[in-house]
Design a protein around this motif. Structure first.
Motif, PDB file in Angstrom:
ATOM      1  N   PHE A   1       5.859  -0.491  -5.137  1.00 53.40           N
ATOM      2  CA  PHE A   1       4.611   0.010  -5.699  1.00 53.40           C
ATOM      3  C   PHE A   1       4.615  -0.034  -7.216  1.00 53.40           C
TER       4      PHE A   1
ATOM      5  N   GLY B   1       4.654  -3.442  -8.727  1.00 52.16           N
ATOM      6  CA  GLY B   1       3.556  -4.339  -8.381  1.00 52.16           C
ATOM      7  C   GLY B   1       4.002  -5.510  -7.531  1.00 52.16           C
TER       8      GLY B   1
ATOM      9  N   LYS C   1       0.390  -2.581  -2.580  1.00 51.09           N
ATOM     10  CA  LYS C   1      -0.225  -1.379  -3.137  1.00 51.09           C
ATOM     11  C   LYS C   1      -0.706  -0.406  -2.066  1.00 51.09           C
TER      12      LYS C   1
ATOM     13  N   ALA D   1      -3.121   2.936  -2.386  1.00 50.87           N
ATOM     14  CA  ALA D   1      -1.815   3.493  -2.728  1.00 50.87           C
ATOM     15  C   ALA D   1      -1.716   4.975  -2.413  1.00 50.87           C
TER      16      ALA D   1
END
Length: 583
Positions: A186, A189, A197, A466
């Motif tokens: 996360f 990226g 995500k 997320a």
């Protein structure tokens, strides 16, 4: 819910409660007058006026923030019961009552507790609230930790199917693990790790504590960051202060940590720097496959005292019996609880508003299932299958009321066709889209699409994947058990103002009202979108209630499909009917 957050996902929020015995399961509170709002002329149709009346009542100061175990619970469950009775539902609780008693343990940590860190000979005293929060699920009135070694375990994830184990090669028994929120990949990226995500269940703080307990840790600390958690430090602080609730260990036999908590990112940066480590570099390292846990040259000590009391709260259950297949059911659910009243008894702290009214979260969902129930009860022909309208408690404490109900369901799970969850509804106006949280999960989305197509609306995923919203609301307990579950709500592309207006409204709610006393009823809300959403969600249940041979399943590849198919294997007729219906 929008704190929910994927969860969730998500914070075991605090709920103020009073130390007194609960009333008998189906007895109205002593001296309770007629339910507030009784003078309102309700319609059997789904209307903005009826919805607003119920939200206004449930989120009023008189309901005290709807804290489980508080006088606000008494008023809340009695109000819901009165609405179910007005509509003409039957009691669906235990022993012919409207209520299902949920045994709980109330634990209130002493907020004068200090975490004492020794880092390479340097001492730090972390204060409850600004620096850290801590609590226990052990049921013990005192938990002492003396010189427990700290170990940084990255994201604290053990996921064999992902080929990922942050605990590989390290023994954390008797130690305190320090970990990051969200999933591996996360913060870097890296879309190749886990689901990019989109948070998985491994990213939820609840999972991380459970895994730390399975690994034998003495305590666990999560490093907060706003992006990874999808909410600020004030949400953590508010959610962990005051009374915390849990199921009894006898009702939830999973391992539990002696102590667990969070530290702010500012504190974490200093801690890592003093230990000769760079937190930014540790974020990078933890996002690499093959990461190895790092012992820290640091120890933690604390003496956590708590008041502990065994109490109970209540789910409220109403049933509309089916005309031809009454033993099969569709469940509509919403959680009635919120964070209660944080003021000391009889006084407001420094004159500030301390009642967490929870209007959007989740008086809207409760009002929504009551509106849908009224529509079903007043419709002809009567549905073939039964409908269950389930208002659950202790969602803010980790989805506990729904967890208990799934273990002790009104209808057996293999007779439960589907679940539709309402949590934190859109009060910003009609939208051109509808958010399907966890989009791509089950065939319930195909049924919903029939009705959103009629409304000329599109399906979209949640904007902040997320945040792990799918894991942070009550349908998730049904999903884990295998029952197809739908959680959908109005989107951000508003008819008036477009996506910019919708996103601005969502941001304002999250930053200024979510899990704060400011989450109050507003007579200026535009409820056109609520009516839209309720009509579409009613349609899903109507289709399943009328087509008594239809058994929707999870999509291929969904992790919950195997549990459903294993459950239904013992019922060949139903399984065959479901297979035929989905071909």
């Amino acid at each position: 819910m929008p704190r929910h957050l994927l969860l969730c996902l998500l914070a075991a929020a605090t709920l103020a409660a009073c130390n007194r015995e609960q009333p008998a399961a189906d007895a109205p509170p002593a001296g309770q007058a007629a339910a507030p709002g009784a003078a309102h002329a309700f319609s059997p149709e789904i209307t903005a006026g009826d919805f607003a009346e119920m939200v206004k009542t449930l989120s009023s100061d008189e309901f005290g923030g709807r804290g489980p175990g508080s006088p606000g619970e008494d008023r809340t469950v009695e109000y819901i019961r009165a609405q179910y009775e007005r509509i003409g539902l039957e009691p669906g609780g235990e022993n012919g009552s409207w209520y299902q008693t949920v045994p709980m343990v109330e634990t209130t940590a002493d907020e004068s507790t200090v975490l004492n860190l020794e880092v390479k000979g340097k001492s730090h005293a972390l204060k409850f609230g600004p620096d850290m929060v801590i609590g226990t699920r052990s049921g013990q009135t005192e938990v002492k930790v003396d010189g427990s070694e700290l170990v940084f375990v990255g994201y604290g994830v053990n996921a064999p199917e992902q080929g990922w184990n942050d605990y590989a090669g390290v023994d954390v028994k008797g130690k305190t693990v320090v970990m990051l929120v969200n999933d591996p990949g996360f913060h870097a990226g890296d879309e190749s790790l886990f689901e990019g995500k989109r948070m998985t269940y491994y990213g939820r703080w609840t999972y991380k504590y459970d895994e730390a307990a399975r690994q034998g840790a003495q305590a666990a600390i999560i490093i907060h960051d706003t992006e990874g958690a999808s909410y600020g430090w004030d949400v953590v602080k508010n959610s962990w202060s005051g009374a915390q609730f849990d199921l009894r260990a006898a009702d939830d036999p999973e391992p539990r940590l002696p102590a667990q908590g969070w530290i702010s990112q500012e504190v974490a940066k200093q801690l890592f720097a003093d230990a000769g480590m760079d937190l930014a570099q540790m974020y990078k390292a933890a996002n690499q496959r093959g990461f190895k846990a790092v012992p820290m040259d640091a120890k933690v000590s604390f003496d956590l005292k708590s008041t502990v009391a065994e109490k109970s709260s209540r789910n409220v259950v109403g049933v509309l019996r089916g005309s031809s297949k009454p033993d099969e059911a569709i469940v509509y659910m919403a959680h009635w609880d919120h964070l209660g009243n944080h003021a000391h008894e009889g006084e407001a702290a420094d004159g500030d508003d301390q009642i967490y009214n929870g209007a959007v979260d989740n008086a809207t969902g409760v009002a929504g299932i009551i509106e849908i129930a009224a529509k079903f009860a007043g419709s002809e022909p009567k549905p073939a299958r039964s409908l269950v309208f389930l208002a659950v408690t202790l969602e803010e404490s980790g989805l506990l009321g729904s967890k208990y109900h799934v273990a002790h369901p009104t209808f057996p799970l293999d007779k439960t066709v589907a679940v539709v969850n309402l949590d934190a509804m859109n009060v910003n106006g009609a939208a051109r889209d509808m958010v399907v949280v966890g989009k791509g999960s089950s065939e319930l989305e195909d049924i919903l699409k029939t009705y959103t197509d009629e409304q000329q609306r599109t399906h979209v995923s949640e904007t902040n994947t997320a945040a792990g919203y799918y894991f942070r609301s009550d349908h998730f307990n049904y999903a884990k058990a295998g029952v197809p579950a739908l959680y959908a709500k109005g989107g951000d592309d508003l008819v008036e103002g477009g996506r910019a207006a919708g996103e601005a409204a969502g941001k304002a709610y999250t930053e200024s009202r979510y899990h704060k006393p400011a989450d109050e009823f507003d007579p200026n809300w535009n409820l056109d979108g609520v009516v839209q959403d309720l009509q579409a969600l009613y349609g899903v249940g109507r289709t399943l209630a009328d087509d008594a041979d239809r058994w929707p399943n999870w999509y291929e590849g969904n992790p919950f499909r195997a549990a459903r198919e294993e459950m239904m294997a013992a019922k060949p007729a139903a399984a065959q009917a479901g297979a035929a219906a989905t071909q």
